[in-house]
Scaffold this motif. Structure first.
Motif, mmCIF file in Angstrom:
data_model
loop_
_atom_site.group_PDB
_atom_site.id
_atom_site.type_symbol
_atom_site.label_atom_id
_atom_site.label_comp_id
_atom_site.label_asym_id
_atom_site.label_seq_id
_atom_site.Cartn_x
_atom_site.Cartn_y
_atom_site.Cartn_z
ATOM 1 N N GLU A 32 0.834 -1.204 0.000
ATOM 2 C CA GLU A 32 0.000 0.000 0.000
ATOM 3 C C GLU A 32 0.869 1.254 0.000
ATOM 4 O O GLU A 32 0.594 2.223 -0.724
ATOM 5 C CB GLU A 32 -0.933 -0.017 1.207
ATOM 6 N N GLN A 36 1.121 4.118 -3.024
ATOM 7 C CA GLN A 36 0.999 5.551 -2.753
ATOM 8 C C GLN A 36 2.206 6.309 -3.306
ATOM 9 O O GLN A 36 2.066 7.429 -3.793
ATOM 10 C CB GLN A 36 0.856 5.806 -1.258
ATOM 11 N N ALA A 39 2.110 7.447 -6.978
ATOM 12 C CA ALA A 39 1.393 8.693 -7.276
ATOM 13 C C ALA A 39 2.334 9.892 -7.309
ATOM 14 O O ALA A 39 1.988 10.942 -7.849
ATOM 15 C CB ALA A 39 0.286 8.920 -6.249
ATOM 16 N N TYR A 48 -3.796 9.207 -12.979
ATOM 17 C CA TYR A 48 -3.950 8.640 -11.639
ATOM 18 C C TYR A 48 -5.345 8.946 -11.125
ATOM 19 O O TYR A 48 -5.827 10.065 -11.243
ATOM 20 C CB TYR A 48 -2.890 9.249 -10.706
ATOM 21 N N TYR A 50 -8.072 8.084 -7.696
ATOM 22 C CA TYR A 50 -8.199 7.585 -6.329
ATOM 23 C C TYR A 50 -9.670 7.612 -5.937
ATOM 24 O O TYR A 50 -10.344 8.619 -6.126
ATOM 25 C CB TYR A 50 -7.383 8.461 -5.374
ATOM 26 N N SER A 52 -11.966 6.764 -2.550
ATOM 27 C CA SER A 52 -11.928 6.426 -1.125
ATOM 28 C C SER A 52 -13.107 5.522 -0.765
ATOM 29 O O SER A 52 -14.059 5.370 -1.535
ATOM 30 C CB SER A 52 -11.986 7.697 -0.278
ATOM 31 N N SER A 81 -9.916 1.733 -0.195
ATOM 32 C CA SER A 81 -9.654 2.673 -1.283
ATOM 33 C C SER A 81 -9.270 1.916 -2.546
ATOM 34 O O SER A 81 -8.934 0.732 -2.505
ATOM 35 C CB SER A 81 -8.514 3.634 -0.922
ATOM 36 N N ARG A 83 -6.846 2.716 -6.046
ATOM 37 C CA ARG A 83 -5.920 3.596 -6.766
ATOM 38 C C ARG A 83 -5.676 2.978 -8.133
ATOM 39 O O ARG A 83 -5.408 1.786 -8.232
ATOM 40 C CB ARG A 83 -4.595 3.732 -6.017
ATOM 41 N N ARG A 84 -5.769 3.808 -9.176
ATOM 42 C CA ARG A 84 -5.593 3.310 -10.538
ATOM 43 C C ARG A 84 -4.640 4.234 -11.284
ATOM 44 O O ARG A 84 -4.790 5.455 -11.253
ATOM 45 C CB ARG A 84 -6.931 3.267 -11.263
#
Length: 171
Positions: A32, A36, A39, A48, A50, A52, A81, A83-84
């Motif tokens: 994780e 992060q 990013a 990017y 995100y 939540s 969350s 994230r892509r």
């Protein structure tokens, strides 16, 4: 009298001390923290996104779902969350490919995550890693321009497969 006052003050400070102590935040996994850090890669060729846990809840609260559907997506309660990352150019591709080397080599375990599935086809590859309640999908389209990374915190591999069964595709 002094003894009773001392006991009451001690009890009061103990209760206030426990009450004032902020709750411990759950530790983030190594994977994780790594995602992060992705990013922070500066490139106009890396998109990017995100989402939540609160955003997930809002998406499904506003949707009018019957009881059966609500029950079938109950596994989503663990989501923290999403994230892509998506590259759309050689510079972004090179930066992301360098950062993702351990995952692109399809090692059995990377940063506490286990390789659950892998597929190579036509010069491209897809690798799915899961561990610690998190799932990560890395797709290298093999065209020197496009890599997609999807990291879902709080989603086990089993729940990820349930998403696929519902027709929800993260990658």
């Amino acid at each position: 009298m002094k003894r009773k006052l001392f006991i009451m003050l001690t009890l009061m400070f103990t209760v206030l001390g426990a009450w004032a102590t902020p709750p411990q935040q759950p530790q983030k996994s190594e994977a994780e923290k790594f995602v992060q850090s992705l990013a922070k890669i500066k490139s106009d060729e890396i998109s990017y996104a995100y989402i939540s846990a609160n955003m997930f809840k809002q998406l499904f609260i506003k949707t009018d779902l019957d009881e059966e559907m609500q029950e079938s997506i109950s596994f989503m309660k663990s989501l923290k969350s999403l994230r892509r990352f998506f590259t759309n150019g050689k510079q972004g591709y090179d930066a992301m490919k360098t950062a993702l080397q351990p995952f692109l080599q399809e090692k059995e375990e990377v940063m506490g995550m286990t390789l659950m599935a892998s597929n190579r086809d036509g010069g491209g590859m897809v690798a799915i890693y899961s561990g610690g309640g998190n799932t990560m999908v890395v797709t290298d389209y093999g065209n020197n321009e496009t890599i997609t990374v999807v990291f879902v915190a709080g989603l086990s591999y089993e729940s990820f497969m349930e998403f696929n069964d519902l027709g929800i595709d993260f990658y």
